[in-house]
Design a protein around this motif. Structure first.
Motif, short mmCIF file in Angstrom:
data_model
loop_
_atom_site.label_atom_id
_atom_site.label_comp_id
_atom_site.label_asym_id
_atom_site.label_seq_id
_atom_site.Cartn_x
_atom_site.Cartn_y
_atom_site.Cartn_z
N GLU A 143 0.86 -1.19 0.00
CA GLU A 143 0.00 0.00 0.00
C GLU A 143 0.89 1.24 0.00
OE1 GLU A 143 -4.01 1.68 2.26
OE2 GLU A 143 -2.67 0.28 3.29
N SER A 144 1.39 1.57 -1.17
CA SER A 144 2.27 2.70 -1.35
C SER A 144 2.16 3.17 -2.78
CB SER A 144 3.73 2.31 -1.05
OG SER A 144 4.19 1.35 -2.00
N LEU A 145 2.73 4.35 -3.08
CA LEU A 145 2.72 4.85 -4.44
C LEU A 145 3.43 3.87 -5.37
CD1 LEU A 145 2.04 7.21 -6.36
CD2 LEU A 145 4.28 8.18 -5.80
N GLU A 146 4.58 3.37 -4.92
CA GLU A 146 5.32 2.41 -5.73
C GLU A 146 4.54 1.10 -5.89
OE1 GLU A 146 7.81 5.44 -3.99
OE2 GLU A 146 6.46 3.97 -3.06
N GLY A 147 3.84 0.71 -4.83
CA GLY A 147 3.04 -0.50 -4.91
C GLY A 147 1.87 -0.36 -5.87
N ALA A 148 1.23 0.81 -5.86
CA ALA A 148 0.12 1.05 -6.77
C ALA A 148 0.59 1.03 -8.22
CB ALA A 148 -0.55 2.38 -6.46
N GLN A 149 1.77 1.61 -8.48
CA GLN A 149 2.30 1.59 -9.84
C GLN A 149 2.66 0.17 -10.27
OE1 GLN A 149 2.75 4.30 -12.26
NE2 GLN A 149 2.77 2.34 -13.34
N ALA A 150 3.26 -0.59 -9.37
CA ALA A 150 3.59 -1.97 -9.69
C ALA A 150 2.33 -2.79 -9.96
CB ALA A 150 4.40 -2.60 -8.54
N PHE A 151 1.27 -2.49 -9.22
CA PHE A 151 0.01 -3.18 -9.46
C PHE A 151 -0.55 -2.83 -10.83
CE2 PHE A 151 -4.63 -2.82 -9.52
CZ PHE A 151 -4.98 -4.16 -9.33
N LEU A 152 -0.50 -1.55 -11.22
CA LEU A 152 -0.99 -1.16 -12.54
C LEU A 152 -0.13 -1.77 -13.64
CD1 LEU A 152 -1.98 2.56 -11.92
CD2 LEU A 152 -3.51 0.62 -12.33
N ASP A 153 1.16 -1.94 -13.39
CA ASP A 153 2.02 -2.63 -14.35
C ASP A 153 1.55 -4.07 -14.52
OD1 ASP A 153 3.51 -0.31 -14.64
OD2 ASP A 153 5.11 -0.99 -13.29
N TYR A 154 1.21 -4.71 -13.40
CA TYR A 154 0.70 -6.08 -13.49
C TYR A 154 -0.63 -6.11 -14.20
CZ TYR A 154 -1.42 -10.50 -12.33
OH TYR A 154 -2.05 -11.71 -12.44
N TRP A 155 -1.52 -5.17 -13.86
CA TRP A 155 -2.82 -5.09 -14.55
C TRP A 155 -2.62 -4.98 -16.06
CZ3 TRP A 155 -4.00 -0.79 -17.49
CH2 TRP A 155 -5.27 -0.76 -18.05
N SER A 156 -1.65 -4.15 -16.47
CA SER A 156 -1.34 -4.01 -17.89
C SER A 156 -0.90 -5.35 -18.49
CB SER A 156 -0.23 -2.97 -18.09
OG SER A 156 0.21 -2.92 -19.42
N GLY A 216 -1.60 -7.09 -30.89
CA GLY A 216 -1.33 -5.93 -30.04
C GLY A 216 -2.19 -5.93 -28.79
N GLY A 217 -2.57 -4.74 -28.35
CA GLY A 217 -3.41 -4.62 -27.17
C GLY A 217 -2.68 -4.23 -25.90
N ARG A 218 -1.42 -3.86 -26.01
CA ARG A 218 -0.66 -3.45 -24.82
C ARG A 218 -0.99 -2.01 -24.46
NH1 ARG A 218 2.12 -5.61 -20.72
NH2 ARG A 218 3.62 -6.78 -21.99
N GLU A 219 -1.26 -1.75 -23.20
CA GLU A 219 -1.49 -0.41 -22.69
C GLU A 219 -0.66 -0.23 -21.42
OE1 GLU A 219 -5.19 2.62 -21.79
OE2 GLU A 219 -5.50 0.49 -21.49
N ARG A 220 0.00 0.91 -21.30
CA ARG A 220 0.79 1.24 -20.12
C ARG A 220 0.19 2.44 -19.41
NH1 ARG A 220 3.64 -2.94 -18.20
NH2 ARG A 220 5.17 -3.73 -19.68
N VAL A 221 0.10 2.36 -18.10
CA VAL A 221 -0.45 3.45 -17.29
C VAL A 221 0.62 3.91 -16.31
CG1 VAL A 221 -2.22 4.11 -15.63
CG2 VAL A 221 -2.79 2.54 -17.49
N GLU A 222 0.85 5.21 -16.27
CA GLU A 222 1.85 5.77 -15.36
C GLU A 222 1.19 6.77 -14.41
OE1 GLU A 222 4.97 4.90 -15.11
OE2 GLU A 222 5.00 3.55 -16.86
N ILE A 223 1.31 6.53 -13.12
CA ILE A 223 0.77 7.45 -12.12
C ILE A 223 1.59 8.74 -12.13
CG2 ILE A 223 0.40 7.82 -9.64
CD1 ILE A 223 -0.08 4.82 -9.37
N GLN A 224 0.91 9.88 -12.11
CA GLN A 224 1.56 11.18 -12.16
C GLN A 224 1.69 11.84 -10.80
OE1 GLN A 224 2.75 12.24 -15.41
NE2 GLN A 224 2.23 10.05 -15.53
N ASP A 225 0.90 11.42 -9.83
CA ASP A 225 0.94 12.01 -8.50
C ASP A 225 2.26 11.71 -7.80
OD1 ASP A 225 -1.61 12.89 -8.97
OD2 ASP A 225 -2.59 11.39 -7.69
N GLU A 226 2.69 12.62 -6.93
CA GLU A 226 3.93 12.42 -6.19
C GLU A 226 3.70 11.72 -4.86
OE1 GLU A 226 5.84 16.16 -5.77
OE2 GLU A 226 6.30 16.35 -7.92
#
Length: 223
Positions: free
Chosen positions: A86-99, A144-154
């Protein structure tokens, strides 16, 4: 967004939007009782796919989809330990997995992994999953079908409703639907440089859950 088609209708005729979850309209965040996902298989995610098969591949080597056939030997997505924090880095890693899980679904027709990490309250997400299931059930496939999401919040802040809503940007490689050896639907690649949007995420019992993606007033210009 994606809707069901009548029996016998060409799939490409009725696909009305891209098969990308960040294109979904916001749903009701609410609480979701979906079971937390087990850890998937042990293979590492493959690089972004291309439209040609290229040189001859070994028996177990990943082969991207082409007009000749669907992708082969697609490695299953693997959730890293960081994606459960439960951290910013964890949320980004989760979205990477979701992708990775969404890409795996588009490449194989197997929506198991992505369904495990997406809230059932996102009805349009599940409509997309059902489309993928039916595409492959009818011997069609996606390129295809790859999508990448990057969190912008600090920083990562839980909203008053108990849900995290980090502002994000998304890039998509695009997607093509192949039926009977020809492309019947295509969504172009896109870069959402000027289209930030919040992604709703829940965190419970040591695991993240994707709820939905929302629009942000005053923005929306895709690059």
């Amino acid at each position: 967004m994606v809707r069901s088609w009548s029996v016998g209708a060409p799939i490409g005729v009725v696909l009305l939007a891209t098969l990308l979850l960040t294109g979904c309209a916001p749903g009701e965040p609410g609480n979701d009782d979906a079971a937390a996902p087990p850890s998937p298989g042990s293979s590492s995610p493959a690089p972004t796919s291309s439209s040609g098969e290229g040189p001859a591949a070994t028996a177990d080597e990943y082969v991207p989809a082409s007009l000749e056939g669907p992708a082969r030997n697609v490695p299953e997505p693997v959730m890293p330990a960081l994606a459960k924090e439960e951290s910013l880095e964890g949320a980004q890693a989760f979205l990477d997995y979701w992708s990775d899980a969404m890409w795996f679904a588009n490449q194989t027709g197997n929506t198991k992994f992505v369904r495990e990490v997406v809230s059932t309250s996102c009805e349009r997400c599940y409509e997309q999953f059902d489309v993928i299931d039916e595409v492959y059930a009818r011997d069609a496939w996606f390129i295809g079908g790859r999508e990448r999401v990057e969190i912008q919040d600090e920083s990562l802040v839980r909203a008053v409703d108990g849900v995290y809503k980090p502002v994000s940007l998304a890039n998509s490689e695009g997607i093509k639907l192949v039926e009977n050896g020809r492309i019947t639907y295509e969504a172009e690649p896109r870069k959402g440089l000027n289209d930030p949007f919040p992604i709703y995420l829940d965190y419970r019992n040591g695991k993240w859950l994707y709820i939905t993606a929302a629009n942000m007033p005053g923005v929306g210009e895709m690059q």
